[in-house]
Scaffold this motif. Structure first.
Motif, PDB file in Angstrom:
ATOM      1  N   ARG A 127       1.039  -1.685  -0.313  1.00 30.03           N
ATOM      2  CA  ARG A 127      -0.119   0.290  -0.269  1.00 30.03           C
ATOM      3  C   ARG A 127       1.205   0.854  -0.007  1.00 30.03           C
ATOM      4  O   ARG A 127       0.312   2.512  -0.403  1.00 30.03           O
ATOM      5  N   GLY A 128       2.423   1.176   0.712  1.00 21.84           N
ATOM      6  CA  GLY A 128       2.880   2.235   0.697  1.00 21.84           C
ATOM      7  C   GLY A 128       3.413   2.677  -0.623  1.00 21.84           C
ATOM      8  O   GLY A 128       3.143   3.929  -1.058  1.00 21.84           O
ATOM      9  N   ARG A 129       3.559   1.328  -1.874  1.00 20.71           N
ATOM     10  CA  ARG A 129       4.239   1.589  -2.972  1.00 20.71           C
ATOM     11  C   ARG A 129       3.417   2.773  -3.734  1.00 20.71           C
ATOM     12  O   ARG A 129       3.028   2.691  -4.367  1.00 20.71           O
ATOM     13  N   SER A 130       1.436   1.822  -3.316  1.00 18.75           N
ATOM     14  CA  SER A 130       0.358   2.718  -3.853  1.00 18.75           C
ATOM     15  C   SER A 130       0.671   3.591  -4.061  1.00 18.75           C
ATOM     16  O   SER A 130      -0.327   4.720  -5.345  1.00 18.75           O
ATOM     17  N   PHE A 131       0.051   4.131  -2.577  1.00 21.10           N
ATOM     18  CA  PHE A 131       0.137   5.354  -2.928  1.00 21.10           C
ATOM     19  C   PHE A 131       1.028   6.319  -2.609  1.00 21.10           C
ATOM     20  O   PHE A 131       0.329   7.504  -3.038  1.00 21.10           O
ATOM     21  N   TYR A 132       2.442   5.866  -2.892  1.00 20.69           N
ATOM     22  CA  TYR A 132       3.285   6.851  -3.429  1.00 20.69           C
ATOM     23  C   TYR A 132       3.411   6.638  -4.192  1.00 20.69           C
ATOM     24  O   TYR A 132       3.101   8.508  -4.652  1.00 20.69           O
ATOM     25  N   LEU A 133       3.051   6.561  -5.417  1.00 19.45           N
ATOM     26  CA  LEU A 133       2.711   6.565  -6.379  1.00 19.45           C
ATOM     27  C   LEU A 133       1.908   7.947  -6.575  1.00 19.45           C
ATOM     28  O   LEU A 133       1.730   8.166  -7.430  1.00 19.45           O
TER      29      LEU A 133
END
Length: 746
Positions: free
Chosen positions: A191-197
């Protein structure tokens, strides 16, 4: 900052505050007045100043789609509740509610008067987002919020040039960046990767706006790795410079794994048409085919420097590899998302700095682009700072007045699907036993996000993780040929309104459904990887996925129509979905691909009446949504027969065997459509199901005989009821499966 552009944007927003309150628009002190007037005529059409009539209902933008009926937006401040977000077929206007909304706009205008120019625009923008989303504008199907923000954007851009530039950015490499991580510990980063994008996309858009000196309202859309902004036409020559700056930054931070393609198309205000978007898409695609081509030779050569290859994803030993600074920061971002209550976004001056690869965290990258983002767990954790100007974006908008703001702060709403189930004492104990058995040394604490193998363990029946992907069918055709809109910039307002309306559902309501699923007290949980724009990606205990998908689709139908659809009714805009099941340690990137293939299969679904798509693929079978509910109900009935009524489990195998024979004997016409198949499987089914009924307890014999007649009876065979029954039997078999302790099952 382009001060005249900001003043024009502010006066455009205040123009509509005055119009809503039946007042004369305030006179702008300078040339902004003229450009606000011209922009209003461009956006609303006609030669006369636009006239606002709040006594008429606001029909949703879905009514502008071919074949759609009208549904009407309810008059209330925006909130994620059933009785506010969903439209109705009742066209009556609540006069008292309208008065409260127009008064709220007037109060927001007065309260923001002390703010400097840029934050004052943002404060009014957020007020329109909350109070004017449900008010009509002079344009059919377009809310006052959408009309006002497009008007403000056009007015700001026209202060610097007589022409406009529509700029689009598209991040490539998203799929590999998000999903190519180890399944073990994936919940720490996913989720961190998804939200960072999402944040990175917005930061890139803000970087472009900052470079052009344009206000916040000139960001037309940001989501799903894409953004669109409106600028003066004279900035077309700067596109290459911005590509170089952002490309260099992404190369430093991510080693070329992510790339932002920026394209732009200039046009005169009265020349805007759908072909403007088509030309923009073509130019962005051209840039994507030449990734990093704008970099200077020395920087470009770094793409080919030898580097230590990444270990293959999902090799168990990978979990022991330490994360680099970026990986650690993304894992920390994922942990913070589980409890985030608000985002603090501070616009700062972009910087030209270089990073050593792997040494920068996610917020370092955003700060270089001009945004400093903080996540806070509670509203009371926000601290007033007189020296900073910040946007306070509430994830939950139910109590927006309960936060103390600084003198330059503005408050708004930022819907985001950041839902995951957190571990309790009981979960930790279960996980420790699970990991001892599996020989793993991962740790889980109370309050951590539940890992995938625990979600799989807590599934009912089979020990599996479910992956759900859904998106809107024929989106390009929807925005292109099927959306009726006026000519010129009024058409841009209609396009923006459709985009905003879809985003409210995917970024808002889908998150609400995930929260409800996690709070209902049932077994297992849901982990939202992404939902926004027009698509979603959810992971969780497998038994929750089909029911959740059905709920998302049913609510979407109600969101579009303003009522529940009638039996056999074809919707003007549809969703398709794909659900796949996997062992907990199955490679995540492969699970994402498998679910994408299932979604593609659903989009190939065709019916005899040529109504295509609008379907779901689950357990390798594709059904139209009109039949999926029937399969779900039959599954529940079969589980009850086996577990509560004592019917032999062979019933489930008999139905699946008949389904397999039906498919073997099924023929297709020249177009590939399935044809009626009356073959040996029918009389074999009659015999076998009769035998099962005879071996069953007396109280349920008649129920099984009725099921037999539905499957192989004169009406059931031509209606191909066996397809629903076959899926239901397989589904029920997984639910009633008895577990072994074999590690291989995991």
């Amino acid at each position: 900052m382009h001060e005249l552009a900001h003043r024009a944007a502010l006066e455009a927003l205040r123009f509509w505050v005055a119009a809503a309150n039946r007042e004369h628009a305030p006179a702008a002190p300078d040339a902004a007045c003229d450009v606000v007037d011209r922009a209003a005529r461009f956006v609303c059409g006609g030669d006369a100043p636009p006239c606002l009539d709040l006594t008429r209902p606001l029909a949703t933008v879905f009514g502008s789609l071919q074949g759609a009926s009208a549904a009407y937006v309810r008059r209330a401040p925006l909130a994620l509740t059933d009785d506010i977000l969903f439209p109705s077929t009742d066209a009556r206007v609540d006069t008292a509610a309208t008065d409260r909304l127009r008064a709220a706009l007037r109060a927001a205008d007065n309260q923001s008067a002390h703010l400097p120019l840029a934050p004052r625009i943002e404060a009014l923008f957020f007020a329109f987002q909350r109070f004017a989303w449900c008010l009509p504008s002079p344009l059919a199907g377009v809310s006052l919020y959408d009309a006002a923000r497009i008007h403000a954007a056009v007015a700001a851009a026209l202060t610097a040039d007589s022409g406009l530039l529509l700029v689009g950015g598209d991040v490539s490499g998203v799929q590999e960046f998000i999903y190519s991580i180890s399944a073990a510990g994936a919940t720490r980063q996913l989720r961190g990767r998804s939200f960072y994008l999402q944040l990175l996309t917005e930061a890139c858009a803000h970087y472009v706006l900052h470079q052009a000196g344009m206000p916040f309202c000139n960001l037309l859309y940001a989501g799903g790795g894409r953004f669109y902004v409106l600028l003066p036409a004279s900035f077309e020559s700067r596109l290459g410079e911005w590509r170089r700056a952002i490309g260099r930054l992404l190369l430093d931070a991510h080693g070329g794994a992510l790339y932002l393609a920026i394209g732009g198309v200039r046009f005169a205000p009265h020349d805007y048409s759908e072909s403007t978007w088509q030309e923009l898409t073509r130019r962005i695609d051209d840039v994507k085919r030449r990734r990093f081509a704008d970099l200077d030779d020395a920087t470009f050569a770094r793409l080919f420097e030898p580097t230590q290859p990444e270990p293959p994803p999902d090799v168990e030993e990978q979990s022991a590899e330490p994360l680099d600074a970026m990986g650690e920061s993304l894992a920390d971002l994922g942990r913070q998302l589980a409890r985030v209550a608000l985002l603090s976004v501070e616009p700062v001056e972009p910087r030209a700095v270089s990073f050593d690869r792997g040494k920068a965290g996610w917020n370092d990258v955003l700060r270089v682009l001009g945004l400093n983002v903080e996540l806070l767990d509670h509203l009371c954790a926000y601290r007033v700072d007189h020296s900073r100007r910040r946007r306070v974006l509430l994830i939950d908008d139910r109590d927006p007045q309960s936060i103390a703001l600084g003198p330059q702060d503005v408050v708004g709403t930022r819907y985001t699907v950041a839902v995951a189930q957190l571990a309790t004492d009981r979960d930790v104990a279960q996980y420790q036993a699970l990991e001892r058995d599996a020989g793993d040394e991962q740790t889980l604490r109370v309050g951590d996000v539940k890992p995938f193998n625990l979600l799989a363990e807590q599934s009912i029946g089979a020990r599996r993780m479910g992956v759900l992907r859904m998106d809107v069918d024929d989106l390009g055709d929807l925005f292109g040929r099927r959306l009726s809109r006026p000519s010129g910039l009024a058409g841009l307002a209609v396009t923006a309104a459709l985009s905003t309306t879809l985003s409210r559902y995917f970024e808002g309501w889908v998150g609400e459904l995930c929260r409800r699923a996690n709070d209902d007290g049932g077994a297992g949980g849901v982990y939202a990887v992404y939902s926004g724009g027009d698509d979603l990606f959810l992971v969780g205990s497998w038994h929750r996925m089909p029911r959740l998908a059905q709920q998302i689709r049913n609510d979407f139908a109600r969101y579009v129509l303003g009522r529940a659809p009638n039996a056999g009714e074809t919707l003007p805009i549809t969703l398709s979905g794909g659900i796949t099941l996997h062992a907990a340690r199955y490679p995540l990137y492969q699970a994402a691909d498998d679910a994408a293939e299932a979604l593609d299969a659903a989009k190939r679904h065709a019916r005899p009446d040529r109504h295509a798509k609008d379907a779901v693929t689950f357990l390798g079978r594709t059904l139209g949504w009109e039949h999926f509910g029937e399969a779900a109900d039959l599954c529940a009935a079969l589980v009850d027969l086996v577990q509560a009524q004592g019917v032999p489990r062979s019933l489930l195998m008999v139905i699946q065997t008949l389904d397999a024979r039906f498919r073997q004997e099924q023929r297709r016409n020249r177009s590939g459509a399935a044809q009626f198949a009356y073959g040996p499987w029918v009389w074999q089914g009659a015999y076998q199901l009769t035998r099962v009924a005879e071996r069953s307890p007396n109280g349920v014999k008649a129920q099984i005989e009725r099921l037999r007649d539905r499957i192989v009876g004169n009406e059931g065979v031509p209606q191909r009821f066996i397809e629903r029954a076959g899926l239901a039997a397989r589904w029920a078999q997984l639910l009633v499966r008895e577990r072994s302790n074999a590690k291989e099952e995991r």
